[in-house]
Design a protein around this motif. Sequence first.
Motif, PDB file in Angstrom:
ATOM      1  N   PHE A 182       0.858  -1.185  -0.023  1.00 39.09           N
ATOM      2  CA  PHE A 182       0.118  -0.292   0.004  1.00 39.09           C
ATOM      3  C   PHE A 182       1.243   1.334   0.003  1.00 39.09           C
ATOM      4  O   PHE A 182       1.920   1.679   0.274  1.00 39.09           O
ATOM      5  CB  PHE A 182      -0.569  -0.004   1.663  1.00 39.09           C
ATOM      6  N   SER A 183       0.590   2.169  -0.869  1.00 42.09           N
ATOM      7  CA  SER A 183       1.121   3.813  -0.930  1.00 42.09           C
ATOM      8  C   SER A 183       0.743   4.826  -0.259  1.00 42.09           C
ATOM      9  O   SER A 183       0.973   5.659   0.717  1.00 42.09           O
ATOM     10  CB  SER A 183       1.583   4.002  -2.448  1.00 42.09           C
ATOM     11  N   SER A 184      -1.008   4.957  -0.668  1.00 43.05           N
ATOM     12  CA  SER A 184      -2.494   6.272   0.331  1.00 43.05           C
ATOM     13  C   SER A 184      -3.216   6.176  -0.200  1.00 43.05           C
ATOM     14  O   SER A 184      -3.825   4.810  -0.510  1.00 43.05           O
ATOM     15  CB  SER A 184      -1.873   6.719  -0.683  1.00 43.05           C
ATOM     16  N   ILE A 185      -3.282   6.437   0.815  1.00 47.79           N
ATOM     17  CA  ILE A 185      -5.621   6.787   0.711  1.00 47.79           C
ATOM     18  C   ILE A 185      -5.786   7.829  -0.067  1.00 47.79           C
ATOM     19  O   ILE A 185      -5.216   8.943   0.787  1.00 47.79           O
ATOM     20  CB  ILE A 185      -5.714   6.096   1.695  1.00 47.79           C
ATOM     21  N   THR A 186      -6.276   8.070  -1.357  1.00 45.89           N
ATOM     22  CA  THR A 186      -7.111   9.146  -1.598  1.00 45.89           C
ATOM     23  C   THR A 186      -8.807   9.746  -1.454  1.00 45.89           C
ATOM     24  O   THR A 186      -9.523   8.161  -1.251  1.00 45.89           O
ATOM     25  CB  THR A 186      -7.215   9.151  -3.098  1.00 45.89           C
ATOM     26  N   LEU A 187      -8.793  10.512  -0.590  1.00 44.66           N
ATOM     27  CA  LEU A 187      -9.920  11.003  -0.232  1.00 44.66           C
ATOM     28  C   LEU A 187     -10.843  11.853  -1.475  1.00 44.66           C
ATOM     29  O   LEU A 187     -10.441  13.122  -1.404  1.00 44.66           O
ATOM     30  CB  LEU A 187     -10.373  11.434   0.757  1.00 44.66           C
ATOM     31  N   VAL A 188     -11.591  12.192  -1.888  1.00 41.96           N
ATOM     32  CA  VAL A 188     -12.429  12.615  -3.467  1.00 41.96           C
ATOM     33  C   VAL A 188     -13.329  12.676  -2.609  1.00 41.96           C
ATOM     34  O   VAL A 188     -14.941  12.341  -1.995  1.00 41.96           O
ATOM     35  CB  VAL A 188     -12.689  11.577  -4.095  1.00 41.96           C
TER      36      VAL A 188
ATOM     37  N   TYR B 286     -16.644  12.805   1.373  1.00 39.43           N
ATOM     38  CA  TYR B 286     -15.824  12.140   0.406  1.00 39.43           C
ATOM     39  C   TYR B 286     -16.883  11.476  -0.094  1.00 39.43           C
ATOM     40  O   TYR B 286     -16.881  10.429  -0.083  1.00 39.43           O
ATOM     41  CB  TYR B 286     -14.847  12.079   0.806  1.00 39.43           C
ATOM     42  N   LYS B 287     -16.986  11.536  -1.840  1.00 36.30           N
ATOM     43  CA  LYS B 287     -17.636  10.284  -1.887  1.00 36.30           C
ATOM     44  C   LYS B 287     -16.881   9.268  -2.480  1.00 36.30           C
ATOM     45  O   LYS B 287     -17.160   8.089  -3.048  1.00 36.30           O
ATOM     46  CB  LYS B 287     -18.296  10.200  -3.657  1.00 36.30           C
ATOM     47  N   ASN B 288     -15.856   9.172  -2.157  1.00 34.02           N
ATOM     48  CA  ASN B 288     -14.781   8.170  -2.421  1.00 34.02           C
ATOM     49  C   ASN B 288     -14.001   8.203  -1.688  1.00 34.02           C
ATOM     50  O   ASN B 288     -12.849   9.286  -1.964  1.00 34.02           O
ATOM     51  CB  ASN B 288     -14.741   8.047  -4.471  1.00 34.02           C
ATOM     52  N   LEU B 289     -13.172   6.582  -1.637  1.00 33.10           N
ATOM     53  CA  LEU B 289     -12.028   6.472  -0.482  1.00 33.10           C
ATOM     54  C   LEU B 289     -11.308   5.659  -1.590  1.00 33.10           C
ATOM     55  O   LEU B 289     -12.264   3.816  -1.589  1.00 33.10           O
ATOM     56  CB  LEU B 289     -12.706   5.835   0.905  1.00 33.10           C
ATOM     57  N   ILE B 290     -10.497   6.011  -2.047  1.00 31.57           N
ATOM     58  CA  ILE B 290      -9.415   4.654  -2.869  1.00 31.57           C
ATOM     59  C   ILE B 290      -7.990   4.839  -1.923  1.00 31.57           C
ATOM     60  O   ILE B 290      -7.295   5.285  -1.701  1.00 31.57           O
ATOM     61  CB  ILE B 290      -8.583   5.831  -3.959  1.00 31.57           C
ATOM     62  N   ILE B 291      -8.397   3.490  -2.208  1.00 32.33           N
ATOM     63  CA  ILE B 291      -6.920   2.761  -1.426  1.00 32.33           C
ATOM     64  C   ILE B 291      -5.867   2.651  -2.846  1.00 32.33           C
ATOM     65  O   ILE B 291      -5.973   2.175  -3.599  1.00 32.33           O
ATOM     66  CB  ILE B 291      -7.006   1.563  -0.568  1.00 32.33           C
ATOM     67  N   ASN B 292      -4.424   3.323  -2.588  1.00 28.30           N
ATOM     68  CA  ASN B 292      -3.575   3.196  -3.423  1.00 28.30           C
ATOM     69  C   ASN B 292      -1.976   1.839  -3.113  1.00 28.30           C
ATOM     70  O   ASN B 292      -2.253   2.433  -2.479  1.00 28.30           O
ATOM     71  CB  ASN B 292      -3.204   4.465  -3.763  1.00 28.30           C
ATOM     72  N   THR B 293      -2.823   0.465  -3.993  1.00 28.77           N
ATOM     73  CA  THR B 293      -1.453  -0.067  -3.842  1.00 28.77           C
ATOM     74  C   THR B 293      -0.329   0.241  -4.595  1.00 28.77           C
ATOM     75  O   THR B 293      -0.182   0.941  -5.928  1.00 28.77           O
ATOM     76  CB  THR B 293      -1.955  -1.844  -4.080  1.00 28.77           C
ATOM     77  N   TYR B 294       0.577  -0.012  -3.839  1.00 30.53           N
ATOM     78  CA  TYR B 294       2.253  -0.165  -4.832  1.00 30.53           C
ATOM     79  C   TYR B 294       2.601  -1.572  -5.926  1.00 30.53           C
ATOM     80  O   TYR B 294       2.495  -2.036  -5.464  1.00 30.53           O
ATOM     81  CB  TYR B 294       3.079  -0.154  -4.059  1.00 30.53           C
TER      82      TYR B 294
END
Length: 353
Positions: free
Chosen positions: A70-76, A125-133
């Motif tokens: 995992f590298s980060s979490i993005t909140l849209v 926040y309409k979307n929580l995105i898990i960013n994998t590495y």
Amino acid sequence: MSVKTMPCLRTAICLAMLSVLSGCGGSSSSNSAPSPSPSPSPAPSPTDARLSFAVSDAPVDEASAVVVSFSSITLVPEDENAESVELAITDDNGDPSYDTINLLDYQGSEQKLLLQNMSVTPGVYKNLIINTYACPQNQNGDSTFCYVEDTSGIKPLKTPSNKLQLGGITVSEGAQETYVLEFNLRSSLVSTANGQSFNLKPQGISIVSTSSSGKVIGTVDPNILNNSLGCETVFAPNTDHGKSVYLYSLPAEGEVANVTLTDEFDANEASAGTPENALAPMASIQISLSESGDVYEFDFGDVAAGNYLIAFSCSAINDDPVEYDAIQIPNPENQQQTLSVTAGSTTVVEFVE
């Protein structure tokens, strides 16, 4: 059958829920990653929320490791004029990094902290995105950072474009919340390329706030397995032995008479034959033999407060996470019950003959 709610357990099956959150962004398990530095964050406002994010999972049949980086979490934000928020895992120097985790190390009530005490502006926040590495994008890709290990070896594990989009959350002013990203691997992990690789899909991954959730754990009486028709298959640890518990969200009116309880399937991909009144599980888990050897156990970990239906089936072998398999649930037919989950409490379910 019975359901009990209590603040804590004194039995062996409660030991898993006593593990503390461990690790965080920038911990020694993280590794430097060649990604650009994020834009500087503004100084937090007194009304900003402080959020932490952890991962946990329900185990999958026959896999000995499910490793994801995992590298980060993005909140849209719902407001299209507002910028997305990226919460990055960092190393000890504050540089972008990643955390490589075997999800099977954090089953049931056990959790691994990814990000801790992150400042976030309140809002929807309409979307929580898990960013994998660096997860491979095909069956021939590099499996260094993301892979599944089973009885035949290590297989590449793909995540779609290295992003797992999970849906929305609402962040209140001044909130101090921990969100657990619950990986129901029986739904989200799919074998591909004739078993030579795997896909990790957003389906089956839920966002659960620990402040508004409780634990669901329980036991299955061995007599159910030994004396009931349909339970002839042998219980064999670490295999797909077909002895599973399914957890369903109740319909809004709280009635279940007009629905058909189904096994795991992907509504977007399942073939014809799925019942029109199908109620698909929100999670499922195989039972395991207790250390004492006198009872079977299960642990769903964090579950959002609310009303649920839970059912046991001893004929759930080969439950394909994509296709509807017409597995008999419950089996035996009387092994289902409703339960209420209360925030901060543990609900104990007992399936008895």
